[in-house]
Write an enzyme that holds these catalytic residues in place. Structure first.
Site, PDB file in Angstrom:
ATOM      1  N   GLY A 357       0.741  -1.038   0.417  1.00  0.00           N
ATOM      2  CA  GLY A 357       0.185  -0.115   0.026  1.00  0.00           C
ATOM      3  C   GLY A 357       0.695   1.600   0.030  1.00  0.00           C
ATOM      4  N   GLU A 381      19.798  -6.051 -22.820  1.00  0.00           N
ATOM      5  CA  GLU A 381      20.185  -7.067 -23.834  1.00  0.00           C
ATOM      6  C   GLU A 381      19.242  -7.491 -25.102  1.00  0.00           C
ATOM      7  OE1 GLU A 381      22.989  -8.903 -22.865  1.00  0.00           O
ATOM      8  OE2 GLU A 381      23.591  -8.947 -21.221  1.00  0.00           O
TER       9      GLU A 381
END
Length: 401
Positions: A357, A381
């Site tokens: 939260g 990558e």
């Protein structure tokens, strides 16, 4: 709030040596990495001392030949070590993956003389490497790179090929992890015509004259890992530091990226596991409406989905690693692992913030950092869009034009 050491994951390791290796890594994580991870990331501190320690412990060359200072470990084991390191701090896990990527060209395509001269220091001598493929105008389209290497001097071998002399490298590389702090760079440069066939690989010392780094990029995550442009202003490299044949560089680069993608997949699962650990710790301790919030079905289902994605991703990258270890083709599976694991990490870390939260949105807990770090794993990558293209080509063949 300091990071806790990651919760131990039950691992399927093939040998007693591998089990001892993971135990060593967990000890280093608990003592040296996790306690300072949050503080050092916030300060943008690159932990070079940790990489020195990992090198001394034999952990920077795990998948390479022990004749040259490596650890002779299968990728199945090496990747699980990466996961452990990334769960503690992605800057370290990804840094080890990048270093391994930088060693790949020389280990796989260098001559025995080159390997004997350079690999021991690269794998176990305290050096740190970087990989130079991307450029400001060539990211996903890596074959269009413009950095040039021009021969200066040398002669002609009996076969008619030029040999000896120096190469002079000029151009700019971009998005280089460890840019400006690496001791060596594996550099892809254009030595011939347009396209993939005109590219050659070189091993460039980090202190080469004419090589300089720009100010590191200001990133949303991984602030402790420097990412910078590198400028090659007539950098002179002897032909003895050319790796492989002229024009073979792009094939070398693709081979390295297949293995590197598995490293990214393992790092992503490490980050996701760390996020799940934090979410579980919080959910079982946080009381609302007179009971732990982990009792509520909506949250329990989130945790179950997070754990399932992590287990699936781990199984996928390990399956690809076992193909690699067996000497079988694994390019498609590497792309799948990179795609799935990094998407899973993004989802899991975002859900971990939701579980916490308002606290999850603050820097008092590490899940907000995990979420910011997970994002880059979908990009490096080869972006996940590129991974989908790679997978589709394996399934349906090249695109028609």
């Amino acid at each position: 709030m300091p990071d806790r050491a990651p919760q131990p994951v039950e691992r399927q390791l093939p040998t007693e040596e591998a089990r001892d290796l993971v135990a060593l890594v967990r000890d280093i994580v608990q003592r040296e990495i996790a306690p300072r991870a949050a503080e050092q990331e916030d300060a943008g501190h690159f932990p070079r001392e940790i990489f020195t320690l990992l090198s001394e412990a034999g952990l920077l060359g795990l998948p390479y030949d022990s004749d040259f200072g490596g650890g002779d470990q299968p990728y199945e084991v090496y990747l699980q070590v990466l996961e452990e390191l990334a769960a503690a701090r992605l800057t370290v896990g990804l840094g080890v993956s990048v270093h391994s990527l930088a060693c790949h060209a020389l280990a796989g395509y260098g001559t025995k003389e080159q390997q004997s001269e350079h690999l021991p220091a690269m794998l176990g001598g305290g050096l740190l490497g970087a990989y130079c493929l991307s450029e400001p105008a060539s990211g996903s389209d890596a074959a269009s790179l413009r950095t040039k290497a021009v021969r200066d001097g040398g002669g002609t071998s009996p076969s008619g090929a030029e040999s000896g002399g120096d190469w002079v490298i000029t151009g700019t590389k971009a998005w280089i992890t460890h840019g400006g702090i690496a001791d060596f760079y594996t550099v892809l440069a254009r030595t011939g015509g347009e396209g993939a066939r005109g590219i050659t690989a070189f091993l460039v010392p980090g202190d080469a004259e004419g090589l300089s780094a720009a100010v590191p990029e200001k990133k949303m995550g991984m602030k402790g890992s420097p990412t910078a442009q590198l400028h090659f202003d007539g950098v002179r490299v002897p032909d003895a530091r050319r790796i492989g044949e002229e024009g073979q560089g792009f094939a070398i680069a693709l081979s390295a990226l297949d293995s590197g993608r598995l490293g990214i997949a393992a790092c992503a699962i490490g980050v996701a596991q760390a996020a799940l650990d934090e979410a579980l710790e919080y959910a079982t301790g946080r009381q609302q409406f007179g009971r732990p919030i982990a009792d509520f079905q909506g949250l329990r289902f989130m945790l179950a989905d997070m754990a399932t994605q992590i287990e699936a991703g781990r199984a996928l990258y390990l399956a690809a690693a076992r193909l690699r270890d067996a000497g079988r083709p694994f390019s498609r599976q590497a792309a799948m692992a990179k795609l799935f694991c990094t998407d899973a990490a993004m989802k899991v870390t975002t859900d971990a913030v939701q579980v916490l939260g308002g606290y999850g949105y603050t820097a008092d807990f590490p899940v907000e950092r995990f979420m910011r770090e997970a994002k880059v794993l979908q990009i490096v990558e080869g972006t996940n869009q590129i991974q989908r293209m790679v997978i589709a080509r394996h399934l349906a063949g090249p695109e028609t034009r």
